[in-house]
Design a protein around this motif. Structure first.
Motif, short mmCIF file in Angstrom:
data_model
loop_
_atom_site.label_atom_id
_atom_site.label_comp_id
_atom_site.label_asym_id
_atom_site.label_seq_id
_atom_site.Cartn_x
_atom_site.Cartn_y
_atom_site.Cartn_z
N ASP A 189 0.99 -1.24 -0.27
CA ASP A 189 0.12 0.08 0.20
C ASP A 189 0.77 1.21 0.06
O ASP A 189 1.82 1.27 0.77
N LYS A 190 0.49 2.23 -0.90
CA LYS A 190 1.23 3.36 -0.79
C LYS A 190 1.42 4.13 0.23
O LYS A 190 2.13 5.34 0.42
N ARG A 191 0.57 4.24 1.29
CA ARG A 191 0.69 4.63 2.63
C ARG A 191 1.76 4.29 3.56
O ARG A 191 1.97 4.74 4.50
N ILE A 192 2.49 3.05 3.16
CA ILE A 192 3.49 2.41 3.96
C ILE A 192 4.87 2.86 3.30
O ILE A 192 4.89 2.42 2.17
N SER A 193 5.64 3.20 4.22
CA SER A 193 6.89 3.48 3.42
C SER A 193 8.04 2.70 4.41
O SER A 193 7.92 2.63 5.50
N TYR A 194 8.92 2.12 3.70
CA TYR A 194 9.98 1.05 4.24
C TYR A 194 11.25 1.85 4.22
O TYR A 194 11.82 2.55 3.45
N VAL A 195 11.52 1.90 5.51
CA VAL A 195 12.81 2.90 5.93
C VAL A 195 13.86 2.13 6.35
O VAL A 195 13.92 1.33 7.46
N GLY A 196 14.92 2.24 5.64
CA GLY A 196 16.25 1.25 5.86
C GLY A 196 17.12 1.88 7.25
O GLY A 196 16.67 3.03 7.70
N GLY A 197 18.10 1.20 7.53
CA GLY A 197 18.89 1.46 8.69
C GLY A 197 19.43 2.75 8.62
O GLY A 197 20.22 3.00 9.94
N ASP A 198 19.96 3.33 7.58
CA ASP A 198 20.81 4.52 7.76
C ASP A 198 19.70 5.49 8.23
O ASP A 198 20.45 6.70 8.58
N TYR A 199 18.41 5.17 8.31
CA TYR A 199 17.73 6.33 9.06
C TYR A 199 17.42 6.02 10.56
O TYR A 199 16.74 4.98 10.82
#
Length: 402
Positions: free
Chosen positions: A330-340
């Protein structure tokens, strides 16, 4: 016989083209800012619809592809990229604080696409281990077909001769002297490349790189794009277990489909003091919404498999699907990697750019290996391997691979 081969014609950066991979960003506006500051960045080719010009014109990915072709042609003709025939390339990534993180090593090369395996009954030495988003695969396929090049490498973990490959790559760096290109990333890490033409040393490194099973550590979408695009081989950096670590992979939900109070009532939560950090161990997930952090226990079914018991799987199934009614894509979900860091995700919620932050403990190496040995798939966006291979340093010319 090794499944690792030299790049028939590699285009090696002479400086300025290095970039984070297209899927390492939590906010597409960051891509536009990078391209605006450095038009030679490989991101301008890999994400043509996020260049300042394309954003201003409201172009889609496919509408912007002709501009990507033109940008790559300009990089070659201007000398930003130089051709090297039958090339394998030694790669080193050095942390700005060598005492806290040892250098990572790898080998740029081409890997046989027919060796990709996605299940226990599918033969092959390259193990793809995550579910993918099909729209991203279609974009990678279209980019390769339009430009005739691969700009970012799949990161493969060598499980057979990892220690021997690590030693051989380190020795090669010590012998080869100054790198052909040196590039510094957003974390201050230094990426260096030493191209090797046809030689006994290159043959030995390729033999070690292709010896035994290779696990996809980063680039599941790119391996499927190679298959769907009919590519005989794909561009890879083969690295070693001693060169990488797994960091957290978190989520942001832009808009909750139900009231926050109702969501919390349906979960086993304990309030946290202050903003949450990354959970110390698996089994507990941290949420942040409306200025408050919570520790959440999400129980796995008794008969759950190794994959189904992973926190990422439980978040995907129990939190997103069952409680929020959201598909993981779903476009409402963002996957944020470990650099953040965790504070960045909390800042996004406090600023109103997201309603919910979901912080998940990193997958352990043991769990990652167990899942792969069973030829099962990891949940989407569940392993953030670091350091990552940088795009735009070594490109593969697909016309030469035919």
């Amino acid at each position: 016989m090794t499944i690792a081969h030299p790049i028939a014609r590699a285009w090696v950066s002479t400086g300025g083209t290095g970039a984070q991979n297209y899927d390492e960003f939590a906010d597409d506006a960051e891509i536009t800012a990078i391209v605006s500051a450095n038009p030679a960045s490989a991101l301008a080719v890999e994400m043509p619809h996020r260049t300042p010009e394309a954003v201003a014109a409201g172009q889609s990915f496919r509408e912007a592809l002709p501009a990507a072709v033109g940008r790559l042609r300009e990089l070659r003709s201007s000398g930003r990229l130089g051709a090297v025939e039958r090339c394998a390339a030694v790669y080193r990534i050095s942390d700005p604080d060598p005492a806290s993180a040892p250098s990572g090593y790898g080998l740029f090369c081409m890997i046989d696409s027919d060796q990709i395996s996605t299940s226990a009954d599918e033969p092959g030495l390259v193990i793809r281990n995550e579910d993918v988003f099909l729209e991203k695969v279609k974009e990678r396929t279209a980019l390769a077909q339009a430009t005739g090049h691969l700009l970012s490498a799949v990161l493969l973990l060598q499980t057979g001769s990892g220690e021997e490959l690590q030693q051989a790559l380190r020795a090669a760096v010590e012998r080869l002297g100054e790198p052909a290109v040196s590039d510094t990333d957003q974390q201050g890490r230094i990426h260096e490349v030493w191209p090797l033409g046809p030689s006994a040393e290159a043959d030995r490194l390729l033999a070690l790189a292709g010896d035994g099973e290779l696990i996809v550590a980063d680039g599941n979408h790119r391996t499927l794009a190679a298959q769907t695009g009919g590519l005989r081989r794909f561009l890879a950096v083969v690295t070693t277990p001693g060169s990488v670590v797994i960091r957290p992979y978190n989520r942001l939900v832009a808009e909750l489909p139900l009231p926050a109070a109702e969501l919390l009532d349906r979960l086993d939560t304990s309030p946290l003091s202050g903003r949450p950090g990354i959970p110390a161990t698996a089994g507990t997930v941290h949420l942040y919404l409306a200025g408050q952090g919570y520790a959440v226990r999400i129980a796995a079914p008794e008969a759950a498999s190794v994959v189904e018991r992973l926190d990422h799987s439980l978040v995907e199934q129990r939190l997103f699907r069952d409680l929020l009614g959201l598909d993981p894509g779903d476009k409402r979900i963002s996957y944020v990697g470990g650099d953040y860091p965790a504070r960045w995700l909390c800042d996004e919620v406090d600023a109103g750019r997201a309603e919910l932050a979901v912080l998940v403990a990193p997958v352990t190496v043991d769990d990652f290996v167990s899942v792969n040995l069973a030829r099962q798939k990891m949940p989407r966006k569940s392993t953030w391997f670091t350091p990552k291979a940088r795009a735009g340093l070594v490109l593969a010319d697909l016309e030469a691979e035919r």
